[in-house]
Scaffold this active site. Structure first.
Site, PDB file in Angstrom:
ATOM      1  CD  GLU A 402       4.838  -9.137 -69.243  1.00  0.00           C
ATOM      2  OE1 GLU A 402       4.857  -9.910 -68.466  1.00  0.00           O
ATOM      3  OE2 GLU A 402       5.608  -8.326 -69.715  1.00  0.00           O
ATOM      4  CG  HIS A 405       6.721 -13.897 -68.055  1.00  0.00           C
ATOM      5  ND1 HIS A 405       7.976 -14.401 -68.317  1.00  0.00           N
ATOM      6  CD2 HIS A 405       7.020 -12.639 -68.650  1.00  0.00           C
ATOM      7  CE1 HIS A 405       8.904 -13.549 -68.733  1.00  0.00           C
ATOM      8  NE2 HIS A 405       8.404 -12.476 -69.000  1.00  0.00           N
TER       9      HIS A 405
END
Length: 616
Positions: A402, A405
């Site tokens: 994550e 991202h």
């Protein structure tokens, strides 16, 4: 991006045990978006004024460069505000899905987004009516229009497939109808199917729904795994006719929409949105099929380590070796930062700064949305991360994923104006998968024992199986369904299981005795919600391929490789994603990147086999 409605989320499913944490340092601070709910409501209400302003610029875009700029600025500002409104309510709702007030706020945001889309039904036809020559002249006379160049080019590229204003308005009226199969599937899969319960060793009965299945399929108890598989897929089979009808309706809708917009196929329609050559999709499928012996090699290695006579489909998910090691959140943060040192001081400094602030909602709690995602919708603030951190390696790996991202969003938002900061899905999963690869190599090099090394290497192989081979198998299945319907064939749930079963058995070497696939498990296609997102899943496989290639360049070329990698992230959507990636040295329309990934997979197995030989 003006053309497309995006959810700004990149998700990965993880199972978790519900816990409760009251520490503010481990919950996100949404007041950075809006100080209060009243401020959010005021921002949403002000969208009415934005819609009125949009109506005023309708029909004026072609008058002059100044008029075009005013129109684009008006639309861009409305989208910018709408993303912020939507992000706030969706994340607030995800904190506790039982909270009806927050759920209503999220629904209101969705309604507002729909109203914005309807208000802009005239926009693309008007741009097309102006034409590329006049727009190019306008940009030449007004440099402020340069930031909209790519957005306008995307619209002009779609000229053969865009209807007039009345036609676009008519198609917009079918939005709810077109999404009905996906909605129906969601209700059926998550609410209406009465999932079975089975007794476990502790004497308690557990519900085998999607979360229960995901949890128990990785159990070290082989008999239990079979019991779970049989119960779960047996229940799905009872609904095969219904789910098949729903998916068939969705496919028919998409085929009809592709034809209404003058595309030759759904594949052409979906790839054209990012101007991707069809060769990317077909080369992936071809190269994966050519690489099945490598996948079968992994299965044989799994069989050897697990010590079973015949590998079965329910043997896919358990870790190859046990790792008695905990990774609490603070430890996971530090390990991630240490691993990312290969990306340079600037990267680590930015990531550390974000990790030390309240950008993430970290721990599981009752009512919280499952899984993990990064939300990039608050362009003027920063990315936010939803996690469900357990103190295990999966939690550590998810954190790295994550943050891939999040770092992408940080670099893009810093370098790009709003219209081109929100990168395409084809690029989006590259940093997340590459950070997982960096983490894996770091963990192997810092492992304290051969068994620990084997654990991390095994996790890496499993990641390649699920992200590269499995997603490509889904992509091949999806393509065959669409092509059959485009030829006029009818599809039933039974026929879909037959098609999926043939692929499942070929990929797993059933005929060669590598992995035996029970017929009951050919119903697995019903479990995959991604099939309602149209030619989407292939991008997971292409992303891990590109991520592997870019990471190899970082290892090989040092700072030049790092600069190349970060420049890709900084580019946002300033160009078509295929062009951006080829500029970065990775051409996914050609076999080379896929073959390099397979070479890496074989190298991992070479290392594992050497470690196993030492231990024997």
């Amino acid at each position: 991006m003006l053309k497309k409605l995006s959810c700004f989320l990149f998700s990965v499913s993880v199972g978790f045990a519900v816990q409760t944490y009251a520490d503010d340092a481990t919950t996100w601070d949404l007041s950075e978006i809006y100080a209060t709910k009243a401020d959010w409501a005021q921002a949403r209400d002000s969208m009415k004024d934005d819609l009125a302003q949009i109506e005023k610029v309708k029909g004026t875009l072609g008058k002059s460069p100044k008029h075009l700029q005013k129109g684009l600025d008006t639309i861009s500002d409305a989208y910018r505000k709408m993303q912020r409104v939507y992000s706030y309510s969706s994340m607030l709702s995800d904190e506790d899905l039982r909270n009806t007030e927050h759920l209503e706020m999220d629904q209101l945001s969705t309604i507002s987004f729909g109203e914005l889309g309807k208000a802009l039904s005239w926009f693309e036809p008007e741009v097309l009516a102006i034409g590329s020559k006049k727009i190019e002249k306008f940009i030449g006379k007004n440099p402020e229009l340069e930031k909209y160049r790519h957005t306008l080019d995307e619209i002009l590229l779609a000229e053969p497939h865009t209807l007039d204003a009345e036609g676009e308005k008519l198609l917009a009226q079918f939005a709810a109808t077109l999404s009905a199969p996906q909605t129906t599937y969601g209700v059926l899969a998550n609410s209406d199917i009465p999932w079975p319960e089975i007794a476990m060793a502790d004497g308690k009965k557990y519900r085998i729904d999607s979360q229960g299945y995901t949890r128990w399929r990785s159990s070290q108890d082989r008999a239990l795994r079979k019991k779970v598989f049989d119960a779960y897929w047996g229940r799905w089979e009872e609904y095969r006719a219904s789910v098949g009808s729903v998916l068939y309706a969705h496919i028919q809708n998409q085929v009809a929409m592709a034809r209404a917009r003058n595309y030759n196929s759904v594949l052409e329609k979906e790839l054209s949105q990012d101007n991707l050559p069809e060769a990317v999709y077909r080369t992936l499928v071809e190269e994966v099929n050519a690489s099945l012996p490598t996948l079968h090699r992994y299965f044989k290695l799994r069989k050897q380590i697990m010590g079973v006579d015949q590998l079965r489909y329910y043997d896919m998910y358990p870790s190859l070796v046990k790792l008695d090691k905990k990774f609490d959140y603070e430890t996971s943060k530090q390990i991630t930062l240490d691993a990312m040192s290969v990306l340079g001081d600037d990267w680590v400094s930015r990531q550390r700064d974000g990790m030390n602030k309240r950008w993430a909602h970290v721990y599981p709690q009752k009512g919280k949305r499952s899984g993990a995602y990064m939300n990039s919708g608050a362009y003027d603030v920063h990315p936010f991360l939803l996690l469900n951190h357990n103190d295990d390696y999966n939690g550590l790996s998810t954190l790295a994923h994550e943050w891939g991202h999040a770092m992408h969003t940080l670099y893009s938002a810093e370098s790009q104006p709003f219209p081109t900061y929100n990168y395409a899905t084809f690029i989006a999963e590259i940093p997340s998968t590459s950070l997982e690869l960096i983490l894996q190599d770091y963990m192997v090099s810092h492992a304290k024992s051969n068994q620990e090394k084997i654990f991390y290497l095994g996790e890496g192989l499993e990641n390649l199986r699920t992200t590269f081979f499995r997603q490509a198998m889904f992509a091949e299945f999806e393509l065959e369904l669409y092509e059959r319907v485009e030829k006029g064939e009818a599809l039933t749930g039974e026929k879909m299981s037959q098609i999926y079963g043939e692929l499942l058995k070929r990929y797993h070497g059933d005929a060669e005795g590598v992995v035996k696939i029970d017929d009951l498990y050919t119903n697995e296609w019903m479990f995959i919600p991604h099939f309602y997102n149209n030619m989407y899943v292939f991008q997971y496989a292409t992303s891990i391929t590109a991520g592997t290639a870019l990471y190899d360049s970082i290892v090989k070329d040092g700072q030049a490789g790092v600069d190349n990698y970060i420049n890709l992230l900084r580019a946002g959507s300033s160009d078509y994603p295929y062009n951006l990636l080829t500029k970065a040295g990775v051409d996914l329309a050609k076999p080379a990147p896929y073959r390099a990934l397979i070479k890496k997979m074989n190298a991992i197995m070479d290392e594992m086999e050497a470690l196993l030989a030492e231990a024997s």
